[in-house]
Design a protein around this motif. Structure first.
Motif, PDB file in Angstrom:
ATOM      1  N   VAL A   9      67.627  47.444  43.604  1.00  0.00           N
ATOM      2  CA  VAL A   9      66.848  47.498  42.356  1.00  0.00           C
ATOM      3  C   VAL A   9      65.357  47.357  42.657  1.00  0.00           C
ATOM      4  CG1 VAL A   9      66.369  46.287  40.194  1.00  0.00           C
ATOM      5  CG2 VAL A   9      68.730  46.668  40.912  1.00  0.00           C
ATOM      6  N   GLN A  10      64.602  48.260  42.072  1.00  0.00           N
ATOM      7  CA  GLN A  10      63.149  48.262  42.284  1.00  0.00           C
ATOM      8  C   GLN A  10      62.435  48.297  40.955  1.00  0.00           C
ATOM      9  OE1 GLN A  10      62.514  51.747  44.759  1.00  0.00           O
ATOM     10  NE2 GLN A  10      64.346  51.177  45.915  1.00  0.00           N
ATOM     11  N   LYS A  11      61.207  47.762  40.984  1.00  0.00           N
ATOM     12  CA  LYS A  11      60.382  47.828  39.775  1.00  0.00           C
ATOM     13  C   LYS A  11      58.943  48.024  40.197  1.00  0.00           C
ATOM     14  CE  LYS A  11      59.138  47.368  35.464  1.00  0.00           C
ATOM     15  NZ  LYS A  11      59.561  48.286  34.408  1.00  0.00           N
ATOM     16  N   SER A  12      58.304  48.979  39.590  1.00  0.00           N
ATOM     17  CA  SER A  12      56.879  49.123  39.841  1.00  0.00           C
ATOM     18  C   SER A  12      56.169  49.428  38.526  1.00  0.00           C
ATOM     19  CB  SER A  12      56.628  50.212  40.874  1.00  0.00           C
ATOM     20  OG  SER A  12      57.378  51.351  40.567  1.00  0.00           O
ATOM     21  N   SER A  17      54.016  48.002  43.102  1.00  0.00           N
ATOM     22  CA  SER A  17      55.431  47.679  43.193  1.00  0.00           C
ATOM     23  C   SER A  17      55.625  46.163  43.149  1.00  0.00           C
ATOM     24  CB  SER A  17      55.982  48.252  44.494  1.00  0.00           C
ATOM     25  OG  SER A  17      57.339  47.971  44.584  1.00  0.00           O
ATOM     26  N   VAL A  18      56.527  45.685  42.273  1.00  0.00           N
ATOM     27  CA  VAL A  18      56.720  44.233  42.159  1.00  0.00           C
ATOM     28  C   VAL A  18      58.106  43.787  42.639  1.00  0.00           C
ATOM     29  CG1 VAL A  18      55.017  43.806  40.347  1.00  0.00           C
ATOM     30  CG2 VAL A  18      57.329  44.462  39.709  1.00  0.00           C
ATOM     31  N   ILE A  19      59.094  44.672  42.572  1.00  0.00           N
ATOM     32  CA  ILE A  19      60.427  44.349  43.108  1.00  0.00           C
ATOM     33  C   ILE A  19      60.751  45.435  44.131  1.00  0.00           C
ATOM     34  CG2 ILE A  19      62.871  44.033  42.545  1.00  0.00           C
ATOM     35  CD1 ILE A  19      61.511  42.023  40.948  1.00  0.00           C
ATOM     36  N   HIS A  20      61.063  44.987  45.372  1.00  0.00           N
ATOM     37  CA  HIS A  20      61.172  45.968  46.446  1.00  0.00           C
ATOM     38  C   HIS A  20      62.616  46.130  46.909  1.00  0.00           C
ATOM     39  CE1 HIS A  20      56.803  45.308  46.791  1.00  0.00           C
ATOM     40  NE2 HIS A  20      57.110  44.029  46.686  1.00  0.00           N
ATOM     41  N   GLY A  21      63.491  46.579  46.066  1.00  0.00           N
ATOM     42  CA  GLY A  21      64.850  46.841  46.526  1.00  0.00           C
ATOM     43  C   GLY A  21      65.650  45.576  46.693  1.00  0.00           C
ATOM     44  N   VAL A  22      66.212  45.114  45.605  1.00  0.00           N
ATOM     45  CA  VAL A  22      66.942  43.852  45.603  1.00  0.00           C
ATOM     46  C   VAL A  22      68.440  44.118  45.484  1.00  0.00           C
ATOM     47  CG1 VAL A  22      67.437  41.881  44.118  1.00  0.00           C
ATOM     48  CG2 VAL A  22      65.082  42.359  44.790  1.00  0.00           C
ATOM     49  N   ASP A  23      69.226  43.472  46.338  1.00  0.00           N
ATOM     50  CA  ASP A  23      70.689  43.592  46.250  1.00  0.00           C
ATOM     51  C   ASP A  23      71.289  42.215  46.009  1.00  0.00           C
ATOM     52  OD1 ASP A  23      71.318  46.466  47.232  1.00  0.00           O
ATOM     53  OD2 ASP A  23      69.867  45.693  48.698  1.00  0.00           O
ATOM     54  N   PRO A  37      58.682  31.017  43.626  1.00  0.00           N
ATOM     55  CA  PRO A  37      57.394  30.635  43.033  1.00  0.00           C
ATOM     56  C   PRO A  37      57.003  31.628  41.937  1.00  0.00           C
ATOM     57  CG  PRO A  37      57.060  31.689  45.162  1.00  0.00           C
ATOM     58  CD  PRO A  37      58.535  31.564  44.980  1.00  0.00           C
ATOM     59  N   SER A  38      56.014  31.274  41.104  1.00  0.00           N
ATOM     60  CA  SER A  38      55.663  32.179  40.024  1.00  0.00           C
ATOM     61  C   SER A  38      55.120  33.480  40.606  1.00  0.00           C
ATOM     62  CB  SER A  38      54.652  31.533  39.082  1.00  0.00           C
ATOM     63  OG  SER A  38      53.497  31.206  39.789  1.00  0.00           O
ATOM     64  N   GLY A  39      55.486  34.570  39.941  1.00  0.00           N
ATOM     65  CA  GLY A  39      55.073  35.881  40.423  1.00  0.00           C
ATOM     66  C   GLY A  39      56.009  36.476  41.464  1.00  0.00           C
ATOM     67  N   CYS A  40      57.167  35.819  41.705  1.00  0.00           N
ATOM     68  CA  CYS A  40      58.067  36.331  42.735  1.00  0.00           C
ATOM     69  C   CYS A  40      58.981  37.429  42.217  1.00  0.00           C
ATOM     70  CB  CYS A  40      58.910  35.201  43.324  1.00  0.00           C
ATOM     71  SG  CYS A  40      60.174  34.607  42.207  1.00  0.00           S
ATOM     72  N   GLY A  41      58.980  37.632  40.899  1.00  0.00           N
ATOM     73  CA  GLY A  41      59.783  38.717  40.340  1.00  0.00           C
ATOM     74  C   GLY A  41      61.109  38.277  39.747  1.00  0.00           C
ATOM     75  N   LYS A  42      61.343  36.966  39.713  1.00  0.00           N
ATOM     76  CA  LYS A  42      62.654  36.508  39.220  1.00  0.00           C
ATOM     77  C   LYS A  42      62.853  36.807  37.733  1.00  0.00           C
ATOM     78  CE  LYS A  42      60.863  31.744  38.876  1.00  0.00           C
ATOM     79  NZ  LYS A  42      59.433  32.091  38.998  1.00  0.00           N
ATOM     80  N   SER A  43      61.823  36.557  36.923  1.00  0.00           N
ATOM     81  CA  SER A  43      61.943  36.843  35.499  1.00  0.00           C
ATOM     82  C   SER A  43      62.035  38.345  35.252  1.00  0.00           C
ATOM     83  CB  SER A  43      60.748  36.288  34.724  1.00  0.00           C
ATOM     84  OG  SER A  43      60.908  34.901  34.536  1.00  0.00           O
ATOM     85  N   LEU A 207      63.784  34.074  45.896  1.00  0.00           N
ATOM     86  CA  LEU A 207      62.945  35.273  45.872  1.00  0.00           C
ATOM     87  C   LEU A 207      61.518  34.912  46.241  1.00  0.00           C
ATOM     88  CD1 LEU A 207      64.369  36.483  42.525  1.00  0.00           C
ATOM     89  CD2 LEU A 207      64.333  37.954  44.524  1.00  0.00           C
ATOM     90  N   ASN A 208      60.855  35.862  46.872  1.00  0.00           N
ATOM     91  CA  ASN A 208      59.426  35.676  47.167  1.00  0.00           C
ATOM     92  C   ASN A 208      58.779  37.051  47.245  1.00  0.00           C
ATOM     93  OD1 ASN A 208      57.016  34.436  47.862  1.00  0.00           O
ATOM     94  ND2 ASN A 208      57.490  34.533  50.051  1.00  0.00           N
ATOM     95  N   GLY A 209      57.750  37.242  46.485  1.00  0.00           N
ATOM     96  CA  GLY A 209      57.008  38.507  46.515  1.00  0.00           C
ATOM     97  C   GLY A 209      57.871  39.719  46.252  1.00  0.00           C
ATOM     98  N   GLY A 210      58.844  39.593  45.348  1.00  0.00           N
ATOM     99  CA  GLY A 210      59.673  40.743  44.977  1.00  0.00           C
ATOM    100  C   GLY A 210      60.769  41.067  45.973  1.00  0.00           C
ATOM    101  N   ARG A 211      60.969  40.163  46.942  1.00  0.00           N
ATOM    102  CA  ARG A 211      62.044  40.380  47.917  1.00  0.00           C
ATOM    103  C   ARG A 211      62.934  39.156  47.958  1.00  0.00           C
ATOM    104  NH1 ARG A 211      57.773  42.842  50.480  1.00  0.00           N
ATOM    105  NH2 ARG A 211      58.147  45.047  50.914  1.00  0.00           N
ATOM    106  N   ILE A 212      64.196  39.386  48.357  1.00  0.00           N
ATOM    107  CA  ILE A 212      65.107  38.247  48.511  1.00  0.00           C
ATOM    108  C   ILE A 212      64.871  37.612  49.869  1.00  0.00           C
ATOM    109  CG2 ILE A 212      67.522  37.593  48.790  1.00  0.00           C
ATOM    110  CD1 ILE A 212      68.250  39.671  46.734  1.00  0.00           C
ATOM    111  N   GLU A 213      64.677  36.317  49.872  1.00  0.00           N
ATOM    112  CA  GLU A 213      64.528  35.608  51.143  1.00  0.00           C
ATOM    113  C   GLU A 213      65.892  35.185  51.672  1.00  0.00           C
ATOM    114  OE1 GLU A 213      61.791  35.085  52.882  1.00  0.00           O
ATOM    115  OE2 GLU A 213      60.238  35.668  51.452  1.00  0.00           O
ATOM    116  N   GLN A 214      66.720  34.686  50.755  1.00  0.00           N
ATOM    117  CA  GLN A 214      68.049  34.231  51.182  1.00  0.00           C
ATOM    118  C   GLN A 214      68.958  34.060  49.962  1.00  0.00           C
ATOM    119  OE1 GLN A 214      67.975  30.697  53.611  1.00  0.00           O
ATOM    120  NE2 GLN A 214      70.144  30.878  54.186  1.00  0.00           N
TER     121      GLN A 214
END
Lengths: 351, 280
Positions: A9-12, A17-23, A37-43, A207-214
């Motif tokens: 899933v991506q969002k720009s 681009s704010v979400i960079h391909g999330v699975d 953190p705020s701005g990570c794209g979770k909302s 999440l961090n910066g629109g990517r999943i960390e773990q």
């Protein structure tokens, strides 16, 4: 109840681009917390799932249906907003029964469902009040009531507790968890508070910066963070990071030597990670730490110290009576320490 | 008023307020009292603040000299239609400008606002030509259509847009999740919450229509079609001199509906304000 899948899933917004391909795979009935953190794209991810934001790429699947282009009402989801978003001009009962009313449910059915939800949430006495006449916690319950009356496939919570005071937050945290255990509806919960994530989740997505960390269970993330970001984000107080390098089986910083958890190339600049509670007072431990501040909490003692000039924070079950400037000799529980690559922040594992 | 003022200061403040009140209250007082004075007493010197003689026949004569009841009705129904029409259009347009993404929305809104800059005196002649072409001269249509699609409505649209922009988006998002479409969100969520703005728009639209003077004298020619501001100028004797006491009696009656509308709309205004906030 339904499983939910995010695939690539991506969002720009325009070129940004704010979400960079999330699975993410969410099992039926699971309680998943998106944290970062705020701005990570979770909302944004949550709002894309709700249908309040469009999807720029990839697929979101609820119960085997790709919902990318479906309106929110066609997705069979219910959402609890941060500011509750209760309709101020309607009574509590009307707020809760609103969606059923617009789906053409009969008056008796609406009343039955609203009474059922009010019973679960302890709102029976407030049904005829307006939201403006309720306290923050009560409004939060009404928002939850509005979500559960419809028996949706998925519950979405967007930072629902951040407007409450600390004490009420703890109470509501328990209530949401209990509600999930009772209803067993798939729940996706967004928060920036790692304590909420740890205490409520079956599975946490960091999440961090629109990517999943773990992605993992709370304790899995706590014990085995894949990188320095997750290690720092999960756990309160945060993990200590000490910069240094590897020499043989030891991590060396300044004149201090700490046992390294993994055998690694000698000389590599690394960051040593150890949680505050994994230090212990040990005359044989071999780590000298100069006391900076001692904070007795009663049940534990929190001590800010310096090891080779770097600040670290320790929590001890014992009462520590050391004064600032004194040197404590510490040991660490080696099985709970981590080494991170100083450049990439990734956790280093034994070669 | 600040309650921690000393009694002496309080007296001074209230005294000052009373003095400042005079310029606002005096014209109304003069209108009402003069309406029941014989015409000779109106210009008596020194002026009679409290009438020495009362003559209520002026109120009866207002109805006898002109089709005043008819004119009253004309003003009332025109103002009512204009108010309802403006509320409907400005609420919908304001909502669209505030919430719906459509191409050139902001540019279009600017163009709309420019309409406010053109004085009605400039457009009155072309409007006369247009309505003449539509065969609407000496009908009430121009008095309804011009405000509903003209400057008052533009101003109302501006007020409504600003209100809807400030309305929390989450309310509408919650309604979307609850299964509502755009129009139902507008009708069942946004509009009921817009009561304070609607109240303000209702007050000034009604006032504007009620006080409209230039348009009626341009578009209307027969007394039974006249509206009140125009009718007030017609209370003259055989020599064209103003019959002041009758005119002021008619003016007093003209002012009453405005007061009523103000009281009703003001209550909406306050009520609406009381439960719009989304405070946590």
């Amino acid at each position: 109840m339904a499983p939910v899948t995010f695939s690539n899933v991506q969002k720009s917004y325009g070129a940004h681009s704010v979400i960079h391909g999330v699975d993410i795979d969410i099992a039926d009935g699971e309680f998943v917390v998106l944290v970062g953190p705020s701005g990570c794209g979770k909302s944004t991810l949550l709002r894309m799932l709700a249908g309040l934001e469009t999807i720029s790429g990839g697929d979101i699947v609820i119960d085997d249906t790709v919902v990318n282009d479906l309106e929110p009402k066609q997705r069979d989801i219910a959402m609890v907003f941060q500011n509750y978003a209760l309709y101020p001009h309607m009574t509590v009962a009307d707020n809760m029964g609103f969606s059923l009313h617009h789906r053409g449910a009969s008056k008796t059915e609406i009343k039955e469902r609203v009474d059922w939800a009010a019973g679960i949430l302890g709102l029976d006495a407030y049904l005829e009040r307006r939201p403006g006449q309720l306290s923050g916690g009560q409004r939060q319950r009404v928002a939850m009531g509005r979500a559960i009356v419809r028996d949706p496939k998925v519950f979405l919570f967007d930072e629902p507790l951040s407007n409450l005071d600390a004490k009420l937050r703890v109470v509501m945290r328990g209530e949401i968890k209990a509600l999930h255990q009772k209803l067993k509806t798939t729940t996706i919960y967004v928060t920036h508070d790692q304590v909420e994530a740890m205490t409520m989740a079956d599975k946490i997505v960091v999440l961090n910066g629109g990517r999943i960390e773990q992605i993992g269970s709370p304790l899995d993330l706590y014990d085995n963070p894949v990188n320095q970001f997750v290690a720092a984000f999960i756990g309160s107080p945060s993990m200590n990071f000490i910069e240094g390098h590897v020499e043989g089986a030891n991590f060396v910083t300044g004149d201090a030597r700490l046992p390294a958890p993994t055998a690694l190339p000698i000389g590599k600049p690394v960051v040593y990670g150890v949680r505050p509670e994994h230090f212990r007072l040990d005359p044989e431990g071999g780590i000298n730490a100069e006391v900076v501040v001692v904070e007795p909490m009663g049940s534990e003692t929190q001590v800010t110290m310096q090891i080779a000039g770097q600040n670290v924070f320790g929590i001890f079950r014992e009462r520590v009576s050391a004064r600032p400037g004194e040197v404590l000799t510490l040991g660490v529980d080696q099985t709970h320490t981590h080494l991170f690559d100083a450049g990439s922040g990734l956790r280093l594992t034994a070669a | 008023m600040n309650s921690n003022l000393s009694p002496r200061a309080k007296v001074a403040v209230y005294g000052l307020m009373l003095i400042l009140l005079i310029p606002f209250v005096f014209p109304t007082w003069w209108m009402v009292t003069s309406s029941v004075k014989p015409i000779s007493d109106i210009f008596a010197f020194p002026p009679e603040i409290i009438p020495s003689r009362f003559d209520f026949s002026t109120y009866r004569q207002a109805f006898e000299l002109q089709p005043f009841a008819r004119q009253y009705w004309n003003s009332a129904y025109i103002a009512a239609i204009v108010t309802c029409g403006t509320l409907l259009f400005s609420a919908m347009a304001g909502y669209a400008f505030a919430r719906i993404d459509f191409p050139f929305a902001n540019a279009l809104f600017m163009v709309l606002l420019v309409g406010l800059l053109i004085p009605s005196e400039v457009t009155i002649v072309p409007l006369f030509q247009i309505f003449l072409g539509w065969d609407m001269i000496n009908t009430h249509w121009p008095l309804i259509l011009v405000p509903v699609f003209g400057a008052p409505s533009v101003f109302a649209t501006f007020v409504m847009r600003q209100f809807f922009i400030a309305l929390p988006k989450e309310l509408e998002e919650a309604a979307r999740v609850d299964g509502l479409g755009r129009f139902k969100i507008f009708w069942t969520i946004a509009l009921p919450l817009a009561k304070p703005a609607l109240g303000a728009v209702a007050i000034f639209t009604f006032l504007h229509s009620w006080n409209l003077y230039l348009e009626p004298i341009v578009f209307l020619s027969s007394p039974e079609k006249f509206t009140l501001p125009q009718a007030l100028t017609q209370f003259t004797d055989a020599y064209g001199g103003a019959m002041w006491n009758i005119q002021l009696a008619a003016a007093t009656m003209t002012a009453i509906p405005v007061l009523i509308v103000f009281v009703i709309a003001q209550r909406q205004f306050v009520e609406g304000l009381a439960h719009t906030g989304l405070k946590g």
